[in-house]
Design a protein around this motif. Structure first.
Motif, PDB file in Angstrom:
ATOM      1  N   ASN A 179       0.925  -1.150  -0.096  1.00  0.00           N
ATOM      2  CA  ASN A 179      -0.025   0.016  -0.094  1.00  0.00           C
ATOM      3  C   ASN A 179       0.883   1.167  -0.118  1.00  0.00           C
ATOM      4  O   ASN A 179       0.347   2.543  -0.450  1.00  0.00           O
ATOM      5  N   GLU A 192      -6.448  -4.658   0.595  1.00  0.00           N
ATOM      6  CA  GLU A 192      -7.369  -4.526   1.645  1.00  0.00           C
ATOM      7  C   GLU A 192      -7.718  -5.806   2.033  1.00  0.00           C
ATOM      8  O   GLU A 192      -8.109  -6.686   1.337  1.00  0.00           O
ATOM      9  N   HIS A 216      -4.247  -0.517  -4.256  1.00  0.00           N
ATOM     10  CA  HIS A 216      -4.149  -0.595  -2.672  1.00  0.00           C
ATOM     11  C   HIS A 216      -4.822  -2.045  -2.175  1.00  0.00           C
ATOM     12  O   HIS A 216      -5.800  -2.406  -3.054  1.00  0.00           O
ATOM     13  N   TYR A 233      -7.397 -11.065   0.057  1.00  0.00           N
ATOM     14  CA  TYR A 233      -7.469  -9.444   0.077  1.00  0.00           C
ATOM     15  C   TYR A 233      -8.361  -9.125  -0.927  1.00  0.00           C
ATOM     16  O   TYR A 233      -8.585  -9.940  -2.217  1.00  0.00           O
ATOM     17  N   ARG A 234      -8.696  -7.771  -1.023  1.00  0.00           N
ATOM     18  CA  ARG A 234      -9.165  -7.004  -2.268  1.00  0.00           C
ATOM     19  C   ARG A 234      -8.101  -6.330  -2.959  1.00  0.00           C
ATOM     20  O   ARG A 234      -7.320  -5.608  -2.162  1.00  0.00           O
ATOM     21  N   HIS A 265     -10.427  -3.545  -6.727  1.00  0.00           N
ATOM     22  CA  HIS A 265     -11.211  -4.029  -5.744  1.00  0.00           C
ATOM     23  C   HIS A 265     -11.591  -5.519  -6.093  1.00  0.00           C
ATOM     24  O   HIS A 265     -12.585  -6.070  -5.363  1.00  0.00           O
TER      25      HIS A 265
END
Length: 118
Positions: A19, A75, A73, A90-91, A95
């Motif tokens: 990130n 997540e 990113h 994760y995403r 996304h």
């Protein structure tokens, strides 16, 4: 054998490094000669067969990817722990759901990682 504390710290650090788009921090988690596979790699570099080996090859591939995707990113959804292995669910890109399976050496460095995505 690696313990729960190691895996929690690893997942947190690995996600934070990605990130932050900090390539050297990302590569710090990996053994110099690690193996990596990814369907994205297979798509953008068909000649690779979706696989690469070593930090030099990863540095070249991931630096291009990070430059192309400044909005990247990750997540965390879940961390699954095994015996010197882990899966981070994760995403990721756009996304989409992703998971990466890691195999660790006794020193805690990644020997092999295999990315999966939608």
């Amino acid at each position: 054998m690696l313990n729960d504390t190691f895996f929690q710290k690893f997942a947190s650090e690995w996600l934070a490094a990605w990130n932050a788009h900090d390539l050297e921090r990302i590569l710090g988690h990996y053994d110099d000669h690690f193996e990596f596979s990814s369907p994205v790699l297979a798509r953008v570099s068909p000649a690779s067969g979706g696989k690469l080996r070593g930090k030099d090859a990863a540095r070249m591939y991931w630096s291009r990817g990070l430059a192309a995707r400044p909005d990247l990113h990750f997540e965390l959804i879940a961390l699954l722990k095994g015996v010197n292995t882990a899966v981070i669910h994760y995403r990721g890109l756009d996304h989409k759901l992703c998971a990466e399976f890691f195999i660790f050496g006794a020193d805690g460095k990644i020997l092999s990682s295999h990315a999966h995505g939608e």
